[in-house]
Design a protein around this motif. Structure first.
Motif, short mmCIF file in Angstrom:
data_model
loop_
_atom_site.label_atom_id
_atom_site.label_comp_id
_atom_site.label_asym_id
_atom_site.label_seq_id
_atom_site.Cartn_x
_atom_site.Cartn_y
_atom_site.Cartn_z
N UNK A 45 -9.57 6.36 1.53
CA UNK A 45 -10.06 5.03 1.91
C UNK A 45 -9.45 3.93 1.04
N UNK A 46 -8.74 4.31 -0.01
CA UNK A 46 -8.13 3.33 -0.91
C UNK A 46 -6.81 2.82 -0.31
N UNK A 47 -6.22 1.81 -0.93
CA UNK A 47 -4.94 1.28 -0.46
C UNK A 47 -3.85 2.35 -0.53
N UNK A 48 -3.83 3.13 -1.60
CA UNK A 48 -2.84 4.20 -1.73
C UNK A 48 -3.08 5.27 -0.66
N UNK A 49 -4.32 5.57 -0.38
CA UNK A 49 -4.65 6.55 0.65
C UNK A 49 -4.27 6.08 2.04
N UNK A 50 -4.44 4.80 2.31
CA UNK A 50 -4.02 4.25 3.60
C UNK A 50 -2.51 4.36 3.76
N UNK A 51 -1.77 4.11 2.68
CA UNK A 51 -0.32 4.28 2.73
C UNK A 51 0.03 5.74 3.00
N UNK A 52 -0.65 6.67 2.33
CA UNK A 52 -0.41 8.09 2.53
C UNK A 52 -0.70 8.46 3.99
N UNK A 53 -1.82 7.97 4.53
CA UNK A 53 -2.16 8.26 5.93
C UNK A 53 -1.08 7.76 6.87
N UNK A 54 -0.57 6.57 6.60
CA UNK A 54 0.46 5.98 7.47
C UNK A 54 1.72 6.84 7.48
N UNK A 55 2.07 7.42 6.35
CA UNK A 55 3.27 8.25 6.24
C UNK A 55 3.08 9.68 6.73
#
Length: 85
Positions: A66-76
């Motif tokens: 749910x964090x900004x880094x996690x959203x980036x990971x999800x996108x990739x």
């Protein structure tokens, strides 16, 4: 076992991250409008899940996703079927 899951609403192109011990039952709850935060974006489909032996470990992963880094990971790393970018 505890599961961290990622749902995707193709109609609204939205993701939802949650935690549960029974993903299928939880998905039914999301799709039957029993969850206030997701009922406006139905239908939902499970696009990713991970299992953990303890609730604490699962909660840490949920918070990361749910964090900004996690959203980036999800996108990739998570691509819903039929989604285009």
């Amino acid at each position: 076992m505890f599961y961290v899951y990622v749902l995707y609403s193709s109609d609204f192109e939205r993701y939802y991250v949650g935690i549960s011990t029974n993903i299928q039952r939880r998905l039914k709850g999301h799709n039957s409008a029993k969850v206030i935060s997701t009922k406006a974006f139905r239908p939902w489909a499970i696009v990713h899940f991970e299992s953990f032996p303890t609730r604490i470990e699962a909660r840490h992963r949920e918070k990361y996703l749910k964090s900004a880094a996690g959203r980036r990971w999800r996108k990739l790393n998570i691509r819903p079927r039929g989604a285009t970018e």
